[in-house]
Design an enzyme around this catalytic site. Sequence first.
Site, PDB file in Angstrom:
ATOM      1  NE  ARG A 141     -27.735  54.785  23.403  1.00 26.99           N
ATOM      2  CZ  ARG A 141     -28.104  56.033  23.711  1.00 26.99           C
ATOM      3  NH1 ARG A 141     -27.431  56.703  24.613  1.00 26.99           N
ATOM      4  NH2 ARG A 141     -29.122  56.585  23.109  1.00 26.99           N
ATOM      5  N   PRO A 181     -18.405  59.837  24.189  1.00 26.93           N
ATOM      6  CG  PRO A 181     -17.395  58.056  23.109  1.00 26.93           C
ATOM      7  CD  PRO A 181     -18.727  58.648  23.427  1.00 26.93           C
ATOM      8  CD  GLU A 182     -18.358  66.321  25.076  1.00 32.74           C
ATOM      9  OE1 GLU A 182     -17.845  67.318  24.548  1.00 32.74           O
ATOM     10  OE2 GLU A 182     -19.285  66.393  25.898  1.00 32.74           O
ATOM     11  NE  ARG A 184     -22.535  80.873  12.605  1.00 36.10           N
ATOM     12  CZ  ARG A 184     -23.011  79.626  12.532  1.00 36.10           C
ATOM     13  NH1 ARG A 184     -23.885  79.187  13.406  1.00 36.10           N
ATOM     14  NH2 ARG A 184     -22.601  78.827  11.581  1.00 36.10           N
ATOM     15  CG  HIS A 243     -22.801  45.336  23.660  1.00 36.75           C
ATOM     16  ND1 HIS A 243     -23.970  45.455  22.927  1.00 36.75           N
ATOM     17  CD2 HIS A 243     -23.189  45.141  24.943  1.00 36.75           C
ATOM     18  CE1 HIS A 243     -25.011  45.333  23.740  1.00 36.75           C
ATOM     19  NE2 HIS A 243     -24.569  45.127  24.957  1.00 36.75           N
TER      20      HIS A 243
END
Length: 270
Positions: free
Chosen positions: A109, A2-3, A151, A91
């Site tokens: 997971r 999931p983003e 950077r 789960h």
Amino acid sequence: MPELPEVEVTRRGIEPHLLGRAITGATVRNAGMRWPIPRGLPKTLTGLTVRAVKRRAKYLLLDCGSGHLILHLGMSGSLRITARGEPAAYHDHFDLELGDTVLRLTDPRRFGAVLWKRGAVLEHKLLRDLGPEPLETGFSGASLFAETRKRSAAIKNVIMDSHVVVGVGNIYASESLFLAGVNPKTPAQRLGRERCEKLAAAIRSVLTKAIRAGGSSLRNYVQSDGSFGCFQIECAVYDRAGKPCRMCGTPIRQIVQGQRSTYYCTHCQR
Ligand SMILES: [Zn+2]
């Protein structure tokens, strides 16, 4: 995984079911998440009312007055609204109970998290050092320009750094760079003001579009099994190695940056 758009759509999906509701209990079936679910959490939560359902980066924050329940979906987690009495599957590690309504966390997971923070939630160690939200005013071309001056790392890795901006995951990083016409390998400090403006706008545009695409599936949210694929925004470059660029026809190139795949067009992105 999931983003940010998936998490924001989840927030919007669960909010109407939780807001203003009293917590009548909680069930921990497996405390062994990324960090252990705090002992005594059900007792802490019972009797509190959900005052707001917020999001910071990919953390969902349930404001319960005296503190916040912090939820993270990790690699494979999902939340769904179900009815009390609905049997839990293997789960389904955590339930938040609000009368007849249950907010259920499923996470095969177990990289997700269920945590509690008393008082000011943004001072939690997982939240306090996060950079600006991409869709809020703290993030802009100017902030990106300032952050990138020292950077030398590739711009793709820099926009995925949560100190610079939160919630730009691997898919959306490739897509944003394509939209802005920026080569993902460009050293960050070499981007001028104008290109930083363009890239910041592209990040906002890609994430907004993904949230909108996910939002269109919201109607089915409650009935769904709670699982999210990658949001099917029509990807311009992501996962399209060797296929023709939608703008110019050049085959999309795939490279590896920071152990993650990057996809880009060598002609459109300079
Ligand atoms: Zn192209």
